[in-house]
Design an enzyme around this catalytic site. Structure first.
Site, PDB file in Angstrom:
ATOM      1  CB  CYS A   1     -17.560  31.433   4.357  1.00  0.00           C
ATOM      2  SG  CYS A   1     -19.383  31.383   3.828  1.00  0.00           S
TER       3      CYS A   1
ATOM      4  CG  HIS B   1     -16.499  29.073   7.312  1.00  0.00           C
ATOM      5  ND1 HIS B   1     -16.811  30.262   7.679  1.00  0.00           N
ATOM      6  CD2 HIS B   1     -16.961  28.695   5.981  1.00  0.00           C
ATOM      7  CE1 HIS B   1     -17.954  30.589   7.336  1.00  0.00           C
ATOM      8  NE2 HIS B   1     -18.255  29.299   6.267  1.00  0.00           N
TER       9      HIS B   1
ATOM     10  CG  ASN C   1     -21.689  29.967   7.300  1.00  0.00           C
ATOM     11  OD1 ASN C   1     -20.881  30.515   7.693  1.00  0.00           O
ATOM     12  ND2 ASN C   1     -21.565  29.252   6.242  1.00  0.00           N
TER      13      ASN C   1
END
Length: 333
Positions: A116, A256, A286
């Protein structure tokens, strides 16, 4: 000659049409909308349902969206960086294929993978190439088809991840705008807590790895949550302290999009009001490498030239960090 800085000058994005809602997930696993929303902030996520298409499909469409909006010639692109944790293939570069498909035939390209944190680290890489003076237009794409590595019988992961792509163009700036500072970190002790075990050189694909469901992502949610909150908040504090920024100086936080509770905790740590914290996790979940550029795309209309933006990310590895960037343009209506 003024110092060269690396500025974002255009943004593009793409998400698949199919919407996987919490209500649909209720029919797949033992969960419900209230439980998911309370713990993650996610209501829906986009899924690329076509099994014949991979991450490159998402990336190509995000790149083409940027090219169209910015009205640039793909032949002018010097370098294409492909930030992804789900490349089309383990060996053949997804970035190389994307560059060819969008007509960026003069660009060299490669993939960059740090879970990520991939896009955040890609920003640092793109900036270094621009600041060297040797490159003028760098296309950084963050894209992931997370549905390809998610087990939809595992409620710990299937409620979190979605598919999508975002792209930004980096160009030289001589006004002091663009990337100002970065604080990037990794810790290999964390790799057991967030991983896809099989498919690499340590555990090559076999009948047993398939039977053991080792080709899907798994995580220790509590451990990842704790590390994500602490490390992302520490990174944001570090970058602000090092750059002599106070919370009033920050126009926007672009974090994020892994979990709304993580984002809220980070904002509280750096004492940033909710109106400055940008989130689209409710609609996309996500999307791993695509989260940061998708936020930029969704909120581009709010950014003003000179705005101070703090980026933050955390991913498997563990990998994490923060970047301080000054926005370089007002969006044309």
């Amino acid at each position: 000659m003024n110092k060269i800085t690396a500025a974002i000058t255009a943004v593009g994005a793409y998400v698949p049409e199919y919407v996987l809602t919490n209500q649909i997930l209720e029919t797949l696993v033992d969960t419900n909308d209230e439980w998911i929303t309370t713990r993650t902030g996610i209501k829906e996520r986009r899924i690329l349902k076509d099994d014949t298409k991979g991450t490159s499909f998402l990336a190509i469409n995000a790149a083409l969206d940027l090219i169209k909006k910015a009205n640039i010639d793909p032949l002018e692109i010097d370098l294409l960086l492909m930030a992804t944790a789900t490349p089309d293939m383990p060996v053949a570069s997804t970035g190389a294929y994307v560059a060819t498909e969008i007509g960026a035939k003069n660009a060299f390209s490669y993939d960059l993978q740090s879970a990520c944190s991939s896009f955040l680290f890609g920003m640092s890489t793109a900036a270094a190439y621009i600041e060297s003076g040797r490159y003028k237009k760098i296309l950084l794409i963050g894209a992931d088809k997370m549905s390809s590595i998610v087990d939809y019988t595992d409620r710990a992961t299937c409620i979190i991840f979605g598919d999508g792509a975002g792209a930004v163009l980096f160009e030289p700036n001589y006004e002091g705008l663009g990337l100002q500072d970065e604080y990037l970190r990794t810790d290999g002790d964390g790799r057991e807590f967030l991983k896809m075990t099989a498919g690499g050189s340590l555990y090559p694909a076999s009948e047993q790895t398939v039977l053991d469901n080792q080709h899907n992502i798994s995580q220790d949610g509590k451990t990842v949550f704790k590390y994500a909150v602490t490390n992302m908040a520490d990174a944001c504090e570090m970058i602000m302290k090092r750059s002599n920024l106070i919370n009033e100086d920050v126009a926007w936080l672009v974090p994020h999009q892994a979990n709304k509770r993580i984002i809220d905790a980070i904002a509280n740590r750096i004492n940033l009001e909710d109106s400055k914290v940008l989130m689209n996790i409710e609609r996309y979940g996500n999307t791993t490498s695509a989260t940061l550029p998708l936020v930029l795309s969704d909120f581009e209309h709010l950014f003003k030239k000179g705005d101070t933006i703090i980026f933050a990310a955390f991913g498997g590895g563990f990998s994490w960090g923060s970047i301080y960037l000054k926005w370089a343009y007002d969006k044309k209506i």
